[in-house]
Design a protein around this motif. Structure first.
Motif, PDB file in Angstrom:
ATOM      1  N   TYR A   1       0.820  -1.127  -0.060  1.00 23.29           N
ATOM      2  CA  TYR A   1       0.003   0.073  -0.081  1.00 23.29           C
ATOM      3  C   TYR A   1       0.929   1.274  -0.110  1.00 23.29           C
ATOM      4  O   TYR A   1       1.786   1.185   0.932  1.00 23.29           O
ATOM      5  N   TYR A   2       0.639   2.079  -0.832  1.00 23.89           N
ATOM      6  CA  TYR A   2       1.390   3.390  -0.928  1.00 23.89           C
ATOM      7  C   TYR A   2       0.471   4.591  -0.498  1.00 23.89           C
ATOM      8  O   TYR A   2      -0.732   4.633  -1.347  1.00 23.89           O
ATOM      9  N   CYS A   3       1.093   5.522  -0.215  1.00 20.94           N
ATOM     10  CA  CYS A   3       0.313   6.833  -0.027  1.00 20.94           C
ATOM     11  C   CYS A   3       1.084   7.837  -1.216  1.00 20.94           C
ATOM     12  O   CYS A   3       2.137   7.576  -1.531  1.00 20.94           O
ATOM     13  N   ALA A   4       0.179   8.697  -1.545  1.00 28.04           N
ATOM     14  CA  ALA A   4       0.593   9.755  -2.511  1.00 28.04           C
ATOM     15  C   ALA A   4      -0.043  11.201  -2.400  1.00 28.04           C
ATOM     16  O   ALA A   4      -1.173  11.058  -2.006  1.00 28.04           O
ATOM     17  N   ALA A   5       0.709  12.167  -2.981  1.00 29.14           N
ATOM     18  CA  ALA A   5       0.178  13.726  -2.823  1.00 29.14           C
ATOM     19  C   ALA A   5      -0.251  14.095  -4.177  1.00 29.14           C
ATOM     20  O   ALA A   5       0.797  13.859  -5.051  1.00 29.14           O
ATOM     21  N   SER A   6      -1.130  14.902  -4.226  1.00 26.88           N
ATOM     22  CA  SER A   6      -1.417  15.566  -5.539  1.00 26.88           C
ATOM     23  C   SER A   6      -2.035  16.920  -5.359  1.00 26.88           C
ATOM     24  O   SER A   6      -2.854  16.995  -4.430  1.00 26.88           O
ATOM     25  N   LEU A   7      -1.668  17.733  -6.127  1.00 25.77           N
ATOM     26  CA  LEU A   7      -2.301  19.095  -6.453  1.00 25.77           C
ATOM     27  C   LEU A   7      -3.639  19.127  -6.696  1.00 25.77           C
ATOM     28  O   LEU A   7      -4.457  20.037  -6.296  1.00 25.77           O
ATOM     29  N   ARG A   8      -4.296  18.031  -7.093  1.00 22.31           N
ATOM     30  CA  ARG A   8      -5.563  17.783  -7.615  1.00 22.31           C
ATOM     31  C   ARG A   8      -6.291  16.658  -6.820  1.00 22.31           C
ATOM     32  O   ARG A   8      -5.724  15.630  -6.393  1.00 22.31           O
ATOM     33  N   TYR A   9      -7.542  16.983  -6.643  1.00 21.86           N
ATOM     34  CA  TYR A   9      -8.300  15.873  -5.867  1.00 21.86           C
ATOM     35  C   TYR A   9      -8.811  14.886  -7.043  1.00 21.86           C
ATOM     36  O   TYR A   9      -9.679  15.241  -7.909  1.00 21.86           O
ATOM     37  N   THR A  10      -8.068  13.679  -7.171  1.00 22.08           N
ATOM     38  CA  THR A  10      -8.334  12.750  -8.299  1.00 22.08           C
ATOM     39  C   THR A  10      -8.107  11.313  -8.016  1.00 22.08           C
ATOM     40  O   THR A  10      -7.349  11.097  -6.915  1.00 22.08           O
ATOM     41  N   VAL A  11      -8.590  10.450  -8.862  1.00 23.22           N
ATOM     42  CA  VAL A  11      -8.228   8.930  -8.631  1.00 23.22           C
ATOM     43  C   VAL A  11      -7.221   8.670  -9.598  1.00 23.22           C
ATOM     44  O   VAL A  11      -6.918   7.445  -9.497  1.00 23.22           O
ATOM     45  N   LEU A  12      -6.882   9.448 -10.637  1.00 24.03           N
ATOM     46  CA  LEU A  12      -6.057   9.101 -11.545  1.00 24.03           C
ATOM     47  C   LEU A  12      -4.469   9.010 -10.932  1.00 24.03           C
ATOM     48  O   LEU A  12      -4.005   9.956 -10.516  1.00 24.03           O
ATOM     49  N   ILE A  13      -3.773   7.977 -11.091  1.00 21.34           N
ATOM     50  CA  ILE A  13      -2.458   7.687 -10.471  1.00 21.34           C
ATOM     51  C   ILE A  13      -1.380   8.648 -11.368  1.00 21.34           C
ATOM     52  O   ILE A  13      -0.463   8.758 -10.343  1.00 21.34           O
ATOM     53  N   THR A  14      -1.581   8.844 -12.460  1.00 21.22           N
ATOM     54  CA  THR A  14      -0.648   9.973 -13.140  1.00 21.22           C
ATOM     55  C   THR A  14      -0.760  11.245 -12.635  1.00 21.22           C
ATOM     56  O   THR A  14       0.259  11.900 -12.952  1.00 21.22           O
ATOM     57  N   GLN A  15      -1.825  11.598 -11.897  1.00 25.25           N
ATOM     58  CA  GLN A  15      -1.775  13.090 -11.266  1.00 25.25           C
ATOM     59  C   GLN A  15      -1.291  13.108 -10.139  1.00 25.25           C
ATOM     60  O   GLN A  15      -1.197  14.205  -9.591  1.00 25.25           O
ATOM     61  N   TYR A  16      -0.793  12.015  -9.410  1.00 27.94           N
ATOM     62  CA  TYR A  16      -0.087  12.187  -7.995  1.00 27.94           C
ATOM     63  C   TYR A  16       1.441  12.279  -8.289  1.00 27.94           C
ATOM     64  O   TYR A  16       1.992  11.574  -9.063  1.00 27.94           O
TER      65      TYR A  16
END
Length: 122
Positions: A94-109
């Motif tokens: 299990y990985y945690c990730a951060a994004s400037l967008r609220y999204t489900v897309l892995i490429t946006q993290y």
């Protein structure tokens, strides 16, 4: 730059519970939407859950809906994943990730932790 460190993984029997934590350091935690992803052996990394910057909005993969709960504490720079009624098919890193967008897309993290192993036995 954001540094993320997961903890809380382990071995649990089917039907049991675990709580994962993701501690963040670096730039302002509340500036980022956060997500949990997982990768099982031989499979692609997949979306599990996401939470918005304030925590007001959440989204889950169908496979975990009703069993997992994502939350965050911006004062502690920490995100959580409470996992109940665990199944063997939940076994993954299990990985945690951060994004400037609220999204489900892995490429946006943009930022990722190193992962924590969750193993659910029958």
């Amino acid at each position: 730059q954001v540094q993320l460190v997961e903890s809380g993984g382990g071995l649990v029997q089917a039907g049991g519970s675990l709580r994962l934590s993701c501690a963040a350091s670096g730039r302002t935690f509340s500036s980022y939407a956060m997500g949990w992803f997982r990768q099982a052996p031989g499979k692609e990394r997949e979306f599990v859950a996401a939470i918005s910057w304030s925590g007001a909005s959440t989204h889950y993969a169908d496979s975990v809906k009703g069993r997992f709960t994502i939350s965050r504490d911006n004062a502690k720079n920490t995100m959580y994943l409470q996992m109940n009624s665990l199944k063997p098919e939940d076994t993954a890193v299990y990985y945690c990730a951060a994004s400037l967008r609220y999204t489900v897309l892995i490429t946006q993290y943009d930022y990722w932790g190193q992962g924590t192993q969750v193993t659910v036995s029958t």
